[in-house]
Motif scaffolding. Structure first.
Motif, PDB file in Angstrom:
ATOM      1  N   PRO A 230       0.835  -1.211   0.000  1.00 42.49           N
ATOM      2  CA  PRO A 230       0.000   0.000   0.000  1.00 42.49           C
ATOM      3  C   PRO A 230       0.867   1.258   0.000  1.00 42.49           C
ATOM      4  CG  PRO A 230       0.127  -0.901   2.201  1.00 42.49           C
ATOM      5  CD  PRO A 230       0.890  -1.854   1.320  1.00 42.49           C
ATOM      6  N   ASP A 231       0.251   2.392  -0.323  1.00 40.09           N
ATOM      7  CA  ASP A 231       0.976   3.648  -0.140  1.00 40.09           C
ATOM      8  C   ASP A 231       0.787   4.105   1.307  1.00 40.09           C
ATOM      9  OD1 ASP A 231      -1.580   4.708  -0.012  1.00 40.09           O
ATOM     10  OD2 ASP A 231      -1.540   5.505  -2.046  1.00 40.09           O
ATOM     11  N   LEU A 232       1.409   5.215   1.664  1.00 36.80           N
ATOM     12  CA  LEU A 232       1.436   5.639   3.073  1.00 36.80           C
ATOM     13  C   LEU A 232       0.045   5.925   3.655  1.00 36.80           C
ATOM     14  CD1 LEU A 232       4.003   5.929   4.857  1.00 36.80           C
ATOM     15  CD2 LEU A 232       3.644   8.385   4.747  1.00 36.80           C
ATOM     16  N   PRO A 233      -0.840   6.668   2.943  1.00 32.09           N
ATOM     17  CA  PRO A 233      -2.182   6.895   3.515  1.00 32.09           C
ATOM     18  C   PRO A 233      -2.970   5.601   3.724  1.00 32.09           C
ATOM     19  CG  PRO A 233      -1.741   8.460   1.749  1.00 32.09           C
ATOM     20  CD  PRO A 233      -0.635   7.461   1.725  1.00 32.09           C
ATOM     21  N   GLU A 234      -2.847   4.645   2.782  1.00 35.77           N
ATOM     22  CA  GLU A 234      -3.528   3.345   2.940  1.00 35.77           C
ATOM     23  C   GLU A 234      -2.977   2.593   4.147  1.00 35.77           C
ATOM     24  OE1 GLU A 234      -4.574   2.339  -1.762  1.00 35.77           O
ATOM     25  OE2 GLU A 234      -2.830   1.449  -0.796  1.00 35.77           O
ATOM     26  N   ALA A 235      -1.655   2.647   4.315  1.00 35.70           N
ATOM     27  CA  ALA A 235      -1.023   1.961   5.450  1.00 35.70           C
ATOM     28  C   ALA A 235      -1.475   2.566   6.772  1.00 35.70           C
ATOM     29  CB  ALA A 235       0.500   2.036   5.320  1.00 35.70           C
ATOM     30  N   LEU A 236      -1.619   3.883   6.830  1.00 39.75           N
ATOM     31  CA  LEU A 236      -2.101   4.536   8.058  1.00 39.75           C
ATOM     32  C   LEU A 236      -3.526   4.098   8.388  1.00 39.75           C
ATOM     33  CD1 LEU A 236      -0.718   8.150   7.495  1.00 39.75           C
ATOM     34  CD2 LEU A 236      -0.130   6.658   9.414  1.00 39.75           C
ATOM     35  N   LEU A 238      -4.972   1.300   7.460  1.00 37.24           N
ATOM     36  CA  LEU A 238      -4.932  -0.116   7.851  1.00 37.24           C
ATOM     37  C   LEU A 238      -4.437  -0.274   9.293  1.00 37.24           C
ATOM     38  CD1 LEU A 238      -5.236  -3.096   7.194  1.00 37.24           C
ATOM     39  CD2 LEU A 238      -3.016  -3.028   6.028  1.00 37.24           C
ATOM     40  N   ALA A 239      -3.450   0.531   9.690  1.00 41.12           N
ATOM     41  CA  ALA A 239      -2.940   0.479  11.064  1.00 41.12           C
ATOM     42  C   ALA A 239      -4.029   0.833  12.065  1.00 41.12           C
ATOM     43  CB  ALA A 239      -1.751   1.420  11.216  1.00 41.12           C
ATOM     44  N   VAL A 240      -4.843   1.848  11.749  1.00 38.40           N
ATOM     45  CA  VAL A 240      -5.944   2.236  12.634  1.00 38.40           C
ATOM     46  C   VAL A 240      -6.988   1.122  12.705  1.00 38.40           C
ATOM     47  CG1 VAL A 240      -7.860   3.859  12.928  1.00 38.40           C
ATOM     48  CG2 VAL A 240      -5.592   4.712  12.330  1.00 38.40           C
ATOM     49  N   LYS A 241      -7.269   0.480  11.563  1.00 35.90           N
ATOM     50  CA  LYS A 241      -8.219  -0.649  11.553  1.00 35.90           C
ATOM     51  C   LYS A 241      -7.752  -1.763  12.483  1.00 35.90           C
ATOM     52  CE  LYS A 241      -9.953  -0.317   6.804  1.00 35.90           C
ATOM     53  NZ  LYS A 241      -9.911  -0.994   5.491  1.00 35.90           N
ATOM     54  N   GLN A 281      -6.918  12.281  13.897  1.00 43.08           N
ATOM     55  CA  GLN A 281      -8.382  12.323  13.842  1.00 43.08           C
ATOM     56  C   GLN A 281      -8.880  12.200  12.408  1.00 43.08           C
ATOM     57  OE1 GLN A 281     -10.496  12.413  16.669  1.00 43.08           O
ATOM     58  NE2 GLN A 281     -11.863  11.765  15.018  1.00 43.08           N
ATOM     59  N   ALA A 282      -8.161  12.805  11.460  1.00 36.44           N
ATOM     60  CA  ALA A 282      -8.542  12.711  10.046  1.00 36.44           C
ATOM     61  C   ALA A 282      -8.477  11.263   9.562  1.00 36.44           C
ATOM     62  CB  ALA A 282      -7.625  13.593   9.201  1.00 36.44           C
ATOM     63  N   VAL A 283      -7.427  10.527   9.971  1.00 38.45           N
ATOM     64  CA  VAL A 283      -7.294   9.110   9.579  1.00 38.45           C
ATOM     65  C   VAL A 283      -8.415   8.283  10.203  1.00 38.45           C
ATOM     66  CG1 VAL A 283      -5.814   7.064   9.664  1.00 38.45           C
ATOM     67  CG2 VAL A 283      -4.784   9.305   9.311  1.00 38.45           C
ATOM     68  N   ILE A 284      -8.721   8.539  11.491  1.00 38.36           N
ATOM     69  CA  ILE A 284      -9.803   7.814  12.172  1.00 38.36           C
ATOM     70  C   ILE A 284     -11.130   8.063  11.463  1.00 38.36           C
ATOM     71  CG2 ILE A 284     -11.148   7.679  14.322  1.00 38.36           C
ATOM     72  CD1 ILE A 284      -8.529   8.296  15.836  1.00 38.36           C
ATOM     73  N   ASP A 285     -11.385   9.318  11.085  1.00 34.91           N
ATOM     74  CA  ASP A 285     -12.630   9.662  10.385  1.00 34.91           C
ATOM     75  C   ASP A 285     -12.730   8.938   9.046  1.00 34.91           C
ATOM     76  OD1 ASP A 285     -13.269  11.291  12.479  1.00 34.91           O
ATOM     77  OD2 ASP A 285     -12.626  13.155  11.499  1.00 34.91           O
ATOM     78  N   GLU A 286     -11.610   8.838   8.320  1.00 37.92           N
ATOM     79  CA  GLU A 286     -11.592   8.136   7.033  1.00 37.92           C
ATOM     80  C   GLU A 286     -11.933   6.665   7.215  1.00 37.92           C
ATOM     81  OE1 GLU A 286      -7.863   8.705   5.053  1.00 37.92           O
ATOM     82  OE2 GLU A 286      -8.062  10.893   5.055  1.00 37.92           O
ATOM     83  N   VAL A 287     -11.363   6.047   8.254  1.00 35.39           N
ATOM     84  CA  VAL A 287     -11.616   4.629   8.531  1.00 35.39           C
ATOM     85  C   VAL A 287     -13.091   4.426   8.882  1.00 35.39           C
ATOM     86  CG1 VAL A 287     -11.136   2.723  10.129  1.00 35.39           C
ATOM     87  CG2 VAL A 287      -9.257   4.097   9.213  1.00 35.39           C
TER      88      VAL A 287
END
Length: 297
Positions: A230-236, A238-241, A281-287
């Protein structure tokens, strides 16, 4: 008549007797780090590994353009003053960092040892130490504490992230026994098996795959080709998931997780970043939005 004593070779030797015998043998051999049990096990090392399985979860994911590491923060009391620096993620040198699961006091000794080794190597050879060589040095230090009398194993596991020109970005995991292994994505700490099972299904799976493809075709593609990173945003995301799945609480929140990324800048130097509150928080919202859209579908 002689008193009857059950024997392991006697048909009347019950499972209860067997378990009692095994527990007695374990107690006999678990007081020393350097003594093997009759089954060939080092009980103290196993207990140290078990202590890590109850520690805060850490996730490491290798991406195309960097490495992502995410950690679970456990707040024991609201009265504690917030830490001035991270208690989970540590910079070892300009091109290497690590996250910690287990006893932080034990980790500090090993982190100092890694920093010392990296500095001495750079002073001696005028170049950065290869990542695997740095990991191997720390693991050799840990292994010594399982072989000499009077010492106990370090109750800590690490995820090492780093970059070198030969092998690019790398991710390694190590445990108290001194073993280490390279990974594309892994989890240590509490509920690590649940996290690994999620990574097996999610890592490398394209969210924008062709709708006509069946699950079997996707699996065949995975077997034939190398797993797509994955690229970096996808990896972030996935880590939150993974942290959402492994943490005790139902909902993810800012104060319960820490996200770290390592990338290269325009000059080819490593950039270490612990994401700020707004970015997390932005990454959590995306997930959450992704999960909601998947639920609607």
């Amino acid at each position: 008549r002689k008193a009857y004593h059950p024997s392991p070779f006697n048909s009347q030797f019950t499972e209860h007797h067997k378990s009692e015998l095994l527990s007695t043998m374990a107690r006999r051999y678990d007081s020393s780090t350097t003594t093997f049990s009759p089954e060939g096990r080092l009980h103290q090392v196993e207990y140290a590994i078990e202590a890590i399985n109850n520690a805060g979860t850490c996730v490491g994911i290798l991406a195309k353009d960097g490495v992502v590491m995410a950690s679970e923060r456990r707040v024991t009391s609201g009265l504690l003053a917030p830490a001035k620096t991270s208690e989970k993620t540590y910079k070892l040198c300009s091109h290497a960092a690590c996250t910690v699961a287990g006893l932080t006091a034990d980790a500090n000794i090993l982190i100092d040892e890694a920093r010392l080794r990296a500095g001495r190597y750079e002073y001696q050879y005028q170049e950065h130490i290869p990542i695997e060589q740095l990991v191997e040095h720390v693991c050799n230090y840990k292994q010594a504490y399982t072989q000499y009398g009077g010492l106990r194993p370090f109750g800590v596991a690490f995820l090492f992230a780093g970059y070198d020109e030969t092998h690019g970005f790398q991710l390694y995991q190590s445990d108290p026994s001194g073993n280490y292994s390279g990974w594309k994505a892994t989890v240590i700490g509490a509920n690590n098996q649940a996290g690994k099972s999620l990574l097996k299904t999610e890592y490398g799976s394209s969210s924008q795959g062709d709708e006509g493809e069946t699950k079997m075709e996707e699996e065949e593609k995975k077997d034939e080709d190398e797993v797509k990173m994955p690229d970096l945003p996808e990896a972030l995301r996935l880590a939150v998931k993974v942290l959402n799945k492994t943490m005790d609480g139902t909902a993810a929140s800012l104060d319960k997780m820490e996200l770290f990324s390592m990338t290269l800048d325009e000059d080819g130097s490593c950039v270490h970043r612990i994401l700020g509150a707004e970015e997390v928080q932005a990454v959590i919202d995306e997930v959450e939005a992704e999960a909601a859209s998947a639920g609607d579908a």
